[in-house]
Design a protein around this motif. Structure first.
Motif, PDB file in Angstrom:
ATOM      1  N   ARG A   1       5.009   0.553   4.044  1.00  0.00           N
ATOM      2  CA  ARG A   1       3.718   0.221   3.440  1.00  0.00           C
ATOM      3  C   ARG A   1       2.838  -0.466   4.472  1.00  0.00           C
ATOM      4  N   TYR A   2       1.544  -0.321   4.274  1.00  0.00           N
ATOM      5  CA  TYR A   2       0.586  -0.988   5.138  1.00  0.00           C
ATOM      6  C   TYR A   2       0.488  -2.453   4.726  1.00  0.00           C
TER       7      TYR A   2
ATOM      8  N   ARG B   1      -1.787  -4.207   6.621  1.00  0.00           N
ATOM      9  CA  ARG B   1      -3.216  -4.209   6.908  1.00  0.00           C
ATOM     10  C   ARG B   1      -3.632  -2.754   7.040  1.00  0.00           C
ATOM     11  N   ALA B   2      -4.557  -2.315   6.188  1.00  0.00           N
ATOM     12  CA  ALA B   2      -4.886  -0.887   6.134  1.00  0.00           C
ATOM     13  C   ALA B   2      -6.365  -0.593   6.296  1.00  0.00           C
TER      14      ALA B   2
ATOM     15  N   LEU C   1      -4.343  -2.113  12.262  1.00  0.00           N
ATOM     16  CA  LEU C   1      -3.496  -1.580  11.199  1.00  0.00           C
ATOM     17  C   LEU C   1      -2.079  -2.076  11.437  1.00  0.00           C
TER      18      LEU C   1
ATOM     19  N   VAL D   1       1.904  -1.597   9.828  1.00  0.00           N
ATOM     20  CA  VAL D   1       2.816  -0.886   8.933  1.00  0.00           C
ATOM     21  C   VAL D   1       4.152  -1.607   8.941  1.00  0.00           C
TER      22      VAL D   1
ATOM     23  N   GLN E   1       0.480   8.511  12.082  1.00  0.00           N
ATOM     24  CA  GLN E   1      -0.707   7.837  11.571  1.00  0.00           C
ATOM     25  C   GLN E   1      -1.900   8.768  11.697  1.00  0.00           C
TER      26      GLN E   1
ATOM     27  N   ARG F   1       2.289  -1.995  14.836  1.00  0.00           N
ATOM     28  CA  ARG F   1       0.928  -2.550  14.878  1.00  0.00           C
ATOM     29  C   ARG F   1       0.082  -1.693  15.794  1.00  0.00           C
TER      30      ARG F   1
ATOM     31  N   LYS G   1      -0.200   2.258   0.514  1.00  0.00           N
ATOM     32  CA  LYS G   1      -1.317   1.344   0.772  1.00  0.00           C
ATOM     33  C   LYS G   1      -1.162   0.129  -0.120  1.00  0.00           C
TER      34      LYS G   1
END
Length: 144
Positions: free
Chosen positions: A43-44, A46-47, A52, A54, A70, A110, A143
């Motif tokens: 899951r992200y 920060r999306a 970003l 993960v 990605q 990251r 997300k």
């Protein structure tokens, strides 16, 4: 005639109780926090924006490797990432990582982008071969 030793019933109950406690801990307090039947989840954290993140959780036994893909809007480039991306195609908006010798636990990926992107414009997936069967599994990165 059988003789019972004092405390044998208590030892039996203690053994049963500890066994049940162990089962509960393994079931609900697993560090991986995977749903039943899952070996890998992602899951992200920060999306959106220029950064970003993960979070990938790997259960046991772990697959030998993971492929992280990605997808970004075309033209958006990955400026840097940790771990380093295996390939980046900014024209197509795609970056890939090949993570080898995977261990059970948490893996963070990251990436820093050359410009901000909205959450709706990103998507990613994880691919791996299931240990034992060799079946290729593809799962989306969730997300927040």
């Amino acid at each position: 005639m059988k003789t019972r030793h004092a405390g044998s019933g208590a030892k039996f109950l203690l053994t049963i109780g500890l066994g049940c406690l162990g089962l509960v801990l393994v079931t609900f307090w697993s560090p991986a926090r995977l749903r039943a039947g899952e070996l890998v989840s992602a899951r992200y954290l920060r999306a959106q924006g220029r950064e970003l993140v993960v979070k990938i959780i790997v259960g046991s036994p772990p697959p030998p490797s993971l492929i992280v893909i990605q997808n970004l809007p075309a033209g958006v480039a990955v400026r840097s990432s940790r771990p380093a991306a295996r390939s980046v195609n900014a024209a197509r908006g795609k970056a890939k990582w090949l993570l080898r010798e995977v261990q059970a636990g948490t893996i963070m990926v990251r990436m820093s982008l050359d410009r901000a992107v909205p959450a709706a414009a990103i998507a990613g997936e994880i691919r791996y071969r299931e240990p034992g069967s060799g079946t290729m599994i593809t799962l989306p990165i969730a997300k927040p």
